[in-house]
Motif scaffolding. Sequence first.
Motif, PDB file in Angstrom:
ATOM      1  N   GLY A   1       0.739  -1.156  -0.115  1.00  0.00           N
ATOM      2  CA  GLY A   1      -0.066   0.146   0.046  1.00  0.00           C
ATOM      3  C   GLY A   1       0.833   1.387   0.079  1.00  0.00           C
ATOM      4  N   LEU A   2       1.940   1.257   0.726  1.00  0.00           N
ATOM      5  CA  LEU A   2       2.803   2.435   0.818  1.00  0.00           C
ATOM      6  C   LEU A   2       3.426   2.953  -0.555  1.00  0.00           C
ATOM      7  N   VAL A   3       3.949   1.755  -1.168  1.00  0.00           N
ATOM      8  CA  VAL A   3       4.533   1.909  -2.342  1.00  0.00           C
ATOM      9  C   VAL A   3       3.879   1.939  -3.491  1.00  0.00           C
ATOM     10  N   GLY A   4       2.541   1.246  -3.580  1.00  0.00           N
ATOM     11  CA  GLY A   4       1.674   1.170  -4.774  1.00  0.00           C
ATOM     12  C   GLY A   4       2.029  -0.164  -5.485  1.00  0.00           C
ATOM     13  N   ASP A   5       2.831  -1.035  -5.004  1.00  0.00           N
ATOM     14  CA  ASP A   5       3.224  -2.338  -5.659  1.00  0.00           C
ATOM     15  C   ASP A   5       2.442  -3.443  -5.181  1.00  0.00           C
ATOM     16  N   HIS A   6       1.364  -3.622  -5.852  1.00  0.00           N
ATOM     17  CA  HIS A   6       0.374  -4.809  -5.711  1.00  0.00           C
ATOM     18  C   HIS A   6       0.605  -6.136  -6.635  1.00  0.00           C
ATOM     19  N   ASN A   7       1.929  -6.329  -7.014  1.00  0.00           N
ATOM     20  CA  ASN A   7       1.943  -7.407  -7.974  1.00  0.00           C
ATOM     21  C   ASN A   7       1.400  -8.576  -7.265  1.00  0.00           C
ATOM     22  N   PRO A   8       0.871  -9.456  -8.041  1.00  0.00           N
ATOM     23  CA  PRO A   8       0.314 -10.891  -7.255  1.00  0.00           C
ATOM     24  C   PRO A   8       1.230 -11.727  -6.512  1.00  0.00           C
ATOM     25  N   LEU A   9       2.483 -11.489  -7.068  1.00  0.00           N
ATOM     26  CA  LEU A   9       3.509 -12.152  -6.336  1.00  0.00           C
ATOM     27  C   LEU A   9       3.573 -11.990  -4.857  1.00  0.00           C
ATOM     28  N   HIS A  10       3.249 -10.748  -4.393  1.00  0.00           N
ATOM     29  CA  HIS A  10       3.057 -10.405  -3.139  1.00  0.00           C
ATOM     30  C   HIS A  10       2.002 -10.528  -2.480  1.00  0.00           C
ATOM     31  N   VAL A  11       0.779 -10.100  -3.188  1.00  0.00           N
ATOM     32  CA  VAL A  11      -0.598  -9.908  -2.424  1.00  0.00           C
ATOM     33  C   VAL A  11      -1.614 -11.127  -2.869  1.00  0.00           C
ATOM     34  N   ASP A  12      -1.405 -12.170  -3.786  1.00  0.00           N
ATOM     35  CA  ASP A  12      -2.477 -12.965  -4.117  1.00  0.00           C
ATOM     36  C   ASP A  12      -1.863 -14.328  -3.893  1.00  0.00           C
ATOM     37  N   GLU A  13      -2.261 -14.912  -2.775  1.00  0.00           N
ATOM     38  CA  GLU A  13      -1.951 -16.292  -2.385  1.00  0.00           C
ATOM     39  C   GLU A  13      -2.153 -17.614  -3.467  1.00  0.00           C
TER      40      GLU A  13
ATOM     41  N   ARG B   1       0.536 -19.513  -5.472  1.00  0.00           N
ATOM     42  CA  ARG B   1       0.601 -21.240  -5.428  1.00  0.00           C
ATOM     43  C   ARG B   1       1.056 -21.888  -6.687  1.00  0.00           C
ATOM     44  N   GLN B   2       0.563 -21.297  -7.661  1.00  0.00           N
ATOM     45  CA  GLN B   2       1.074 -21.801  -9.141  1.00  0.00           C
ATOM     46  C   GLN B   2       2.459 -21.260  -9.578  1.00  0.00           C
ATOM     47  N   SER B   3       2.975 -20.454  -8.765  1.00  0.00           N
ATOM     48  CA  SER B   3       4.240 -19.757  -9.369  1.00  0.00           C
ATOM     49  C   SER B   3       5.403 -20.560  -8.904  1.00  0.00           C
ATOM     50  N   LEU B   4       6.509 -20.081  -9.290  1.00  0.00           N
ATOM     51  CA  LEU B   4       7.722 -20.972  -9.054  1.00  0.00           C
ATOM     52  C   LEU B   4       8.053 -20.632  -7.495  1.00  0.00           C
TER      53      LEU B   4
ATOM     54  N   GLY C   1       4.125 -19.761  -3.125  1.00  0.00           N
ATOM     55  CA  GLY C   1       3.391 -19.021  -2.062  1.00  0.00           C
ATOM     56  C   GLY C   1       3.875 -17.623  -2.192  1.00  0.00           C
ATOM     57  N   ARG C   2       3.255 -16.655  -1.644  1.00  0.00           N
ATOM     58  CA  ARG C   2       3.642 -15.409  -1.527  1.00  0.00           C
ATOM     59  C   ARG C   2       4.885 -15.219  -1.131  1.00  0.00           C
ATOM     60  N   VAL C   3       5.758 -14.005  -1.797  1.00  0.00           N
ATOM     61  CA  VAL C   3       6.946 -13.630  -1.315  1.00  0.00           C
ATOM     62  C   VAL C   3       6.844 -12.115  -1.130  1.00  0.00           C
ATOM     63  N   ALA C   4       7.718 -11.659  -0.367  1.00  0.00           N
ATOM     64  CA  ALA C   4       7.889 -10.252   0.168  1.00  0.00           C
ATOM     65  C   ALA C   4       8.491  -9.663  -0.882  1.00  0.00           C
ATOM     66  N   HIS C   5       8.541  -8.082  -0.996  1.00  0.00           N
ATOM     67  CA  HIS C   5       8.983  -7.367  -1.908  1.00  0.00           C
ATOM     68  C   HIS C   5      10.539  -7.259  -1.503  1.00  0.00           C
ATOM     69  N   GLY C   6      11.241  -7.600  -2.743  1.00  0.00           N
ATOM     70  CA  GLY C   6      12.744  -7.187  -2.410  1.00  0.00           C
ATOM     71  C   GLY C   6      13.155  -5.969  -1.464  1.00  0.00           C
ATOM     72  N   PRO C   7      12.631  -4.738  -2.088  1.00  0.00           N
ATOM     73  CA  PRO C   7      12.831  -3.521  -1.273  1.00  0.00           C
ATOM     74  C   PRO C   7      12.362  -3.466   0.066  1.00  0.00           C
ATOM     75  N   LEU C   8      11.250  -4.316   0.443  1.00  0.00           N
ATOM     76  CA  LEU C   8      10.913  -4.215   1.689  1.00  0.00           C
ATOM     77  C   LEU C   8      11.993  -4.968   2.727  1.00  0.00           C
ATOM     78  N   ILE C   9      12.379  -6.052   2.329  1.00  0.00           N
ATOM     79  CA  ILE C   9      13.580  -6.855   2.916  1.00  0.00           C
ATOM     80  C   ILE C   9      14.816  -5.943   3.040  1.00  0.00           C
ATOM     81  N   LEU C  10      15.045  -5.305   1.951  1.00  0.00           N
ATOM     82  CA  LEU C  10      16.311  -4.298   1.972  1.00  0.00           C
ATOM     83  C   LEU C  10      16.059  -3.397   3.194  1.00  0.00           C
ATOM     84  N   SER C  11      14.936  -2.670   3.240  1.00  0.00           N
ATOM     85  CA  SER C  11      14.648  -1.617   3.966  1.00  0.00           C
ATOM     86  C   SER C  11      14.403  -2.383   5.562  1.00  0.00           C
ATOM     87  N   THR C  12      14.098  -3.317   5.749  1.00  0.00           N
ATOM     88  CA  THR C  12      14.084  -4.007   6.992  1.00  0.00           C
ATOM     89  C   THR C  12      15.295  -4.217   7.564  1.00  0.00           C
TER      90      THR C  12
END
Length: 150
Positions: free
Chosen positions: A31-43, A47-50, A53-64
């Motif tokens: 919500g903060l950055v506007g990145d609603h890519n299904p890899l992050h927000v759609d379980e 489930r069908q992705s490589l 399951g959902r993964v965190a945004h790379g920049p979220l981990i960098l910032s953390t």
Amino acid sequence: MGLYLEDFEIDVAHRTRGRTIGEGDVSLFAGLVGDHNPLHVDEEFCRQSLFGGRVAHGPLILSTAIGLMSQLNWIDGTAMGLLGLSWKFDRPVKLGDTISARVTPLEARPSSKPDRGVLTLGFDVLNQRDEIVETGSIVLLMKRRPESAR
């Protein structure tokens, strides 16, 4: 107060505490950055992705990771600004993973102004299995000790 430029021990790594990445972290970041890519927000999509399951945004981990480093109280009140950043995303971080950072001062050099200098910090961000998920470095403008105290 944080450390002055002269206080950093070059090539001596420190490990931060851990932090579990959860649903709230990913949702707030999306919500903060506007990145609603299904890899992050759609379980269901994920489930069908490589990743399976959902993964965190790379920049979220960098910032953390930078936030975890700041909890070491190295730069509070002595950092003057972020000058640069170089980062690599090695592995996904799934919801429920716990990350920590191994932070190593790589270089501390005076600048042309006597009250400040440039610090480079290296990061290895690790998951709960001690696998590196992200690596990088940040360059900070830092206060130097007052000349009378050097």
